[in-house]
Design a protein around this motif. Structure first.
Motif, PDB file in Angstrom:
ATOM      1  N   LEU A 144      24.346 -27.358  87.590  1.00 44.90           N
ATOM      2  CA  LEU A 144      23.278 -26.408  87.912  1.00 44.90           C
ATOM      3  C   LEU A 144      22.524 -26.026  86.643  1.00 44.90           C
ATOM      4  O   LEU A 144      23.157 -25.767  85.606  1.00 44.90           O
ATOM      5  CB  LEU A 144      23.861 -25.124  88.525  1.00 44.90           C
ATOM      6  CG  LEU A 144      24.442 -25.217  89.928  1.00 44.90           C
ATOM      7  CD1 LEU A 144      24.977 -23.849  90.358  1.00 44.90           C
ATOM      8  CD2 LEU A 144      23.390 -25.704  90.917  1.00 44.90           C
ATOM      9  N   VAL A 145      21.193 -25.973  86.722  1.00 48.82           N
ATOM     10  CA  VAL A 145      20.389 -25.479  85.608  1.00 48.82           C
ATOM     11  C   VAL A 145      20.044 -24.017  85.899  1.00 48.82           C
ATOM     12  O   VAL A 145      19.522 -23.702  86.978  1.00 48.82           O
ATOM     13  CB  VAL A 145      19.091 -26.295  85.448  1.00 48.82           C
ATOM     14  CG1 VAL A 145      18.218 -25.718  84.342  1.00 48.82           C
ATOM     15  CG2 VAL A 145      19.412 -27.758  85.153  1.00 48.82           C
ATOM     16  N   VAL A 146      20.365 -23.147  84.952  1.00 48.69           N
ATOM     17  CA  VAL A 146      20.051 -21.710  85.086  1.00 48.69           C
ATOM     18  C   VAL A 146      19.267 -21.290  83.841  1.00 48.69           C
ATOM     19  O   VAL A 146      19.171 -22.051  82.884  1.00 48.69           O
ATOM     20  CB  VAL A 146      21.342 -20.870  85.223  1.00 48.69           C
ATOM     21  CG1 VAL A 146      22.125 -21.284  86.468  1.00 48.69           C
ATOM     22  CG2 VAL A 146      22.220 -20.997  83.975  1.00 48.69           C
ATOM     23  N   THR A 147      18.716 -20.084  83.854  1.00 47.76           N
ATOM     24  CA  THR A 147      17.922 -19.649  82.698  1.00 47.76           C
ATOM     25  C   THR A 147      18.731 -18.683  81.838  1.00 47.76           C
ATOM     26  O   THR A 147      19.145 -17.625  82.327  1.00 47.76           O
ATOM     27  CB  THR A 147      16.633 -18.943  83.171  1.00 47.76           C
ATOM     28  OG1 THR A 147      15.981 -19.792  84.121  1.00 47.76           O
ATOM     29  CG2 THR A 147      15.694 -18.675  82.008  1.00 47.76           C
ATOM     30  N   ARG A 183      19.615 -15.848  84.380  1.00 44.49           N
ATOM     31  CA  ARG A 183      18.776 -15.545  85.550  1.00 44.49           C
ATOM     32  C   ARG A 183      18.841 -16.707  86.524  1.00 44.49           C
ATOM     33  O   ARG A 183      18.695 -17.860  86.136  1.00 44.49           O
ATOM     34  CB  ARG A 183      17.315 -15.339  85.112  1.00 44.49           C
ATOM     35  CG  ARG A 183      16.426 -14.838  86.240  1.00 44.49           C
ATOM     36  CD  ARG A 183      14.938 -14.965  85.891  1.00 44.49           C
ATOM     37  NE  ARG A 183      14.487 -16.346  85.963  1.00 44.49           N
ATOM     38  CZ  ARG A 183      13.220 -16.731  85.796  1.00 44.49           C
ATOM     39  NH1 ARG A 183      12.283 -15.841  85.528  1.00 44.49           N
ATOM     40  NH2 ARG A 183      12.889 -18.012  85.873  1.00 44.49           N
ATOM     41  N   LEU A 184      19.064 -16.374  87.795  1.00 42.96           N
ATOM     42  CA  LEU A 184      18.974 -17.385  88.851  1.00 42.96           C
ATOM     43  C   LEU A 184      17.707 -17.126  89.648  1.00 42.96           C
ATOM     44  O   LEU A 184      17.417 -15.977  89.990  1.00 42.96           O
ATOM     45  CB  LEU A 184      20.176 -17.311  89.809  1.00 42.96           C
ATOM     46  CG  LEU A 184      21.589 -17.404  89.228  1.00 42.96           C
ATOM     47  CD1 LEU A 184      22.611 -17.496  90.372  1.00 42.96           C
ATOM     48  CD2 LEU A 184      21.726 -18.608  88.311  1.00 42.96           C
ATOM     49  N   SER A 185      16.992 -18.176  89.962  1.00 36.40           N
ATOM     50  CA  SER A 185      15.776 -18.030  90.767  1.00 36.40           C
ATOM     51  C   SER A 185      16.051 -18.536  92.179  1.00 36.40           C
ATOM     52  O   SER A 185      16.646 -19.600  92.370  1.00 36.40           O
ATOM     53  CB  SER A 185      14.648 -18.850  90.135  1.00 36.40           C
ATOM     54  OG  SER A 185      13.611 -19.028  91.080  1.00 36.40           O
ATOM     55  N   ALA A 186      15.571 -17.772  93.159  1.00 35.65           N
ATOM     56  CA  ALA A 186      15.735 -18.150  94.566  1.00 35.65           C
ATOM     57  C   ALA A 186      14.443 -18.759  95.115  1.00 35.65           C
ATOM     58  O   ALA A 186      14.249 -18.833  96.328  1.00 35.65           O
ATOM     59  CB  ALA A 186      16.135 -16.924  95.390  1.00 35.65           C
ATOM     60  N   LEU A 187      13.569 -19.207  94.226  1.00 36.93           N
ATOM     61  CA  LEU A 187      12.263 -19.714  94.663  1.00 36.93           C
ATOM     62  C   LEU A 187      12.299 -21.212  94.990  1.00 36.93           C
ATOM     63  O   LEU A 187      11.260 -21.802  95.298  1.00 36.93           O
ATOM     64  CB  LEU A 187      11.205 -19.443  93.584  1.00 36.93           C
ATOM     65  CG  LEU A 187      10.871 -17.954  93.365  1.00 36.93           C
ATOM     66  CD1 LEU A 187      10.020 -17.767  92.104  1.00 36.93           C
ATOM     67  CD2 LEU A 187      10.151 -17.358  94.577  1.00 36.93           C
ATOM     68  N   GLY A 188      13.484 -21.822  94.921  1.00 35.60           N
ATOM     69  CA  GLY A 188      13.601 -23.248  95.249  1.00 35.60           C
ATOM     70  C   GLY A 188      13.552 -23.478  96.756  1.00 35.60           C
ATOM     71  O   GLY A 188      13.396 -22.540  97.545  1.00 35.60           O
ATOM     72  N   THR A 189      13.689 -24.737  97.142  1.00 41.61           N
ATOM     73  CA  THR A 189      13.721 -25.033  98.578  1.00 41.61           C
ATOM     74  C   THR A 189      15.068 -24.585  99.150  1.00 41.61           C
ATOM     75  O   THR A 189      16.052 -24.445  98.407  1.00 41.61           O
ATOM     76  CB  THR A 189      13.582 -26.545  98.832  1.00 41.61           C
ATOM     77  OG1 THR A 189      14.710 -27.188  98.242  1.00 41.61           O
ATOM     78  CG2 THR A 189      12.287 -27.099  98.231  1.00 41.61           C
ATOM     79  N   ARG A 190      15.098 -24.398 100.476  1.00 44.75           N
ATOM     80  CA  ARG A 190      16.347 -23.956 101.107  1.00 44.75           C
ATOM     81  C   ARG A 190      17.472 -24.957 100.842  1.00 44.75           C
ATOM     82  O   ARG A 190      18.611 -24.583 100.565  1.00 44.75           O
ATOM     83  CB  ARG A 190      16.111 -23.783 102.619  1.00 44.75           C
ATOM     84  CG  ARG A 190      17.337 -23.375 103.445  1.00 44.75           C
ATOM     85  CD  ARG A 190      17.929 -22.028 103.023  1.00 44.75           C
ATOM     86  NE  ARG A 190      16.958 -20.968 102.864  1.00 44.75           N
ATOM     87  CZ  ARG A 190      16.426 -20.236 103.863  1.00 44.75           C
ATOM     88  NH1 ARG A 190      16.805 -20.461 105.104  1.00 44.75           N
ATOM     89  NH2 ARG A 190      15.536 -19.285 103.609  1.00 44.75           N
ATOM     90  N   ASP A 191      17.112 -26.224 100.911  1.00 39.56           N
ATOM     91  CA  ASP A 191      18.123 -27.260 100.709  1.00 39.56           C
ATOM     92  C   ASP A 191      18.751 -27.158  99.313  1.00 39.56           C
ATOM     93  O   ASP A 191      19.970 -27.173  99.166  1.00 39.56           O
ATOM     94  CB  ASP A 191      17.457 -28.632 100.913  1.00 39.56           C
ATOM     95  CG  ASP A 191      18.468 -29.747 100.782  1.00 39.56           C
ATOM     96  OD1 ASP A 191      19.497 -29.682 101.475  1.00 39.56           O
ATOM     97  OD2 ASP A 191      18.249 -30.647  99.945  1.00 39.56           O
ATOM     98  N   THR A 192      17.898 -27.024  98.300  1.00 42.65           N
ATOM     99  CA  THR A 192      18.419 -26.911  96.923  1.00 42.65           C
ATOM    100  C   THR A 192      19.286 -25.670  96.793  1.00 42.65           C
ATOM    101  O   THR A 192      20.390 -25.723  96.237  1.00 42.65           O
ATOM    102  CB  THR A 192      17.238 -26.808  95.918  1.00 42.65           C
ATOM    103  OG1 THR A 192      16.473 -27.989  96.026  1.00 42.65           O
ATOM    104  CG2 THR A 192      17.711 -26.620  94.496  1.00 42.65           C
ATOM    105  N   VAL A 193      18.777 -24.570  97.310  1.00 43.52           N
ATOM    106  CA  VAL A 193      19.501 -23.303  97.138  1.00 43.52           C
ATOM    107  C   VAL A 193      20.831 -23.335  97.892  1.00 43.52           C
ATOM    108  O   VAL A 193      21.856 -22.893  97.373  1.00 43.52           O
ATOM    109  CB  VAL A 193      18.614 -22.109  97.574  1.00 43.52           C
ATOM    110  CG1 VAL A 193      19.429 -20.830  97.669  1.00 43.52           C
ATOM    111  CG2 VAL A 193      17.455 -21.936  96.604  1.00 43.52           C
TER     112      VAL A 193
END
Ligand code: PLP
Length: 385
Positions: free
Chosen positions: A349-352, A366-376
């Motif tokens: 997983l890549v995180v910030t 920081r985790l971003s939830a702005l990805g696609t549903r599949d990725t998340v």
């Protein structure tokens, strides 16, 4: 210019390079990113149709539009004023200034001031800091810590007139001020002669009982300006459209700021294209608003999946309920970059790393939830024990 004052911000490049090196070493691994702050949902059909219609008009003699008005077309300024009205805030359309991004406005704002002190939450959106450092301004940090719920209150001492940035909900820390918290800042600004710069770029993610705008707080119209954006609400990160609000009565150091802002904007931009402004106006129609609500719901559901996985693994975090970001405490004794490496090596997983947002971000990711549903969804599975 004072480029020496800037710390090199190689954060995202460094993240990409490290992820690329990992992929090269592990060609079969599927690396997923929770690092990006970019949206993934497509534009609402009514928005793209409005832009297409406007592009068609531009190809006709009657519908051609040249340079747009410097502060935006009236139809969009009025539509934005209408959006404020729906929150109970009366905002004159001529206090709304259209731009191609809240980042553009944030980078321009410091040029309004000379030799000022600037209060910034640490960590915060890095553009505020860099733009004021370039302008040679003095930066004072307000620590955003677990003790203050990551929402710094006004300082108790040193009540100088200063420029104060408030971001609610925040980036990188996905928490938001309530009415009492913002009221304390408005009181502080009025007593000290400070100016609040309220960044509402993520306001669409707030529940209706939290203030979406600083102008929902009494007394703010003389001491606050505001930035808003279509990026994270209507998915305009690639389209580019935003706004600033400069009420006429706002002053700093006895000077009315709106005329200076108009002057500065006239010098620095020839405005935002007609098709883009038509698309932005479409995002504020009932169909556009329904699409935004759907986008926001989608990303907040993503955030809930990540939050559930973190909870299941006993990982402390905040955010993710009124923001697309989750602010996660690193394992004891691990720096943010060490945690980045662990997430990459152990979970692909890549995180910030939080340190990229200021020294106060060290010890967090920081985790971003702005990805696609599949990725998340798949990333959430990897977060579970
Ligand atoms: N303000 C904050 C707090 C942000 O996080 C961002 C983008 O990530 C922006 C402003 C910039 O928004 P825009 O896309 O409108 O330039």
């Amino acid at each position: 210019m004072r480029f020496d004052a800037l710390t090199p911000t190689y954060l995202f490049r460094e993240m990409e390079e490290r992820a690329a090196a990992y992929r090269e070493r592990h060609p079969d691994a599927e690396v997923l990113s929770l690092g990006i702050g970019d949206v993934t949902r497509p534009l609402a059909p009514c928005v793209s149709a409005a832009m297409a219609r406007a592009a068609g008009e531009m190809a006709t003699a009657a519908g051609f539009h040249g340079y747009p008005p410097a502060f935006g077309y009236d139809f969009l300024r009025e539509a934005i004023a209408g959006a404020y009205a729906r929150r109970g805030v009366t905002m004159e359309a001529d206090t709304v200034y259209i731009s191609d991004g809240a980042k553009t406005d944030a980078a321009l704002l410091p040029r309004l001031f000379d030799g000022v002190t600037v209060y910034l939450a640490d960590p915060c959106y890095p553009v505020y800091r860099d733009a004021h450092l370039l302008a040679g301004h003095r930066i004072c940090t307000l620590d955003a810590t677990a003790e203050n719920g990551y929402l710094p209150p006004p300082p108790e001492r040193g009540r100088d007139a200063a420029i104060v940035y408030l971001t609610s909900p925040g980036n990188p820390i996905g928490v938001a001020y309530d009415r009492a918290g913002l009221s304390a800042w408005v009181r502080y600004a009025r007593q000290s002669g400070s100016l609040l710069i309220f960044d509402a770029a993520y306001a669409a993610y707030l529940p209706s009982d939290l203030p979406h705008s600083i102008y929902e707080i009494e007394g703010s119209r003389t001491c606050a300006v505001e930035l808003g954006s279509f990026s994270k609400s209507a998915g305009f990160t690639g389209v580019r459209c935003a706004w600033s609000i400069f009420p006429d009565k706002v002053t700093f150091g006895g000077v009315q700021l709106a005329p200076l802002w108009r002057r500065l904007k006239s010098i620095s931009s020839n405005g935002v294209s007609y098709p883009v402004q038509c698309g932005a106006a479409a995002a504020l129609t009932p169909a556009g608003r329904a699409a935004t609500e759907e986008h926001v719901r989608y990303y907040l559901e993503n955030a809930a999946l990540l939050a559930a996985a973190l909870r299941a693994s006993g990982t402390p975090f905040v955010g993710g309920t009124c923001s697309p970001y989750l602010w996660v405490t690193c394992p004891r004794g691990c720096t943010a970059w060490e945690t980045f490496t662990r997430y990459l090596n152990e979970r692909q997983l890549v995180v910030t790393p939080g340190g990229g947002f200021g020294a106060g971000g060290e010890g967090y990711i920081r985790l971003s939830a702005l990805g696609t549903r599949d990725t998340v969804r798949r990333a959430a599975e990897r977060l579970c024990p």
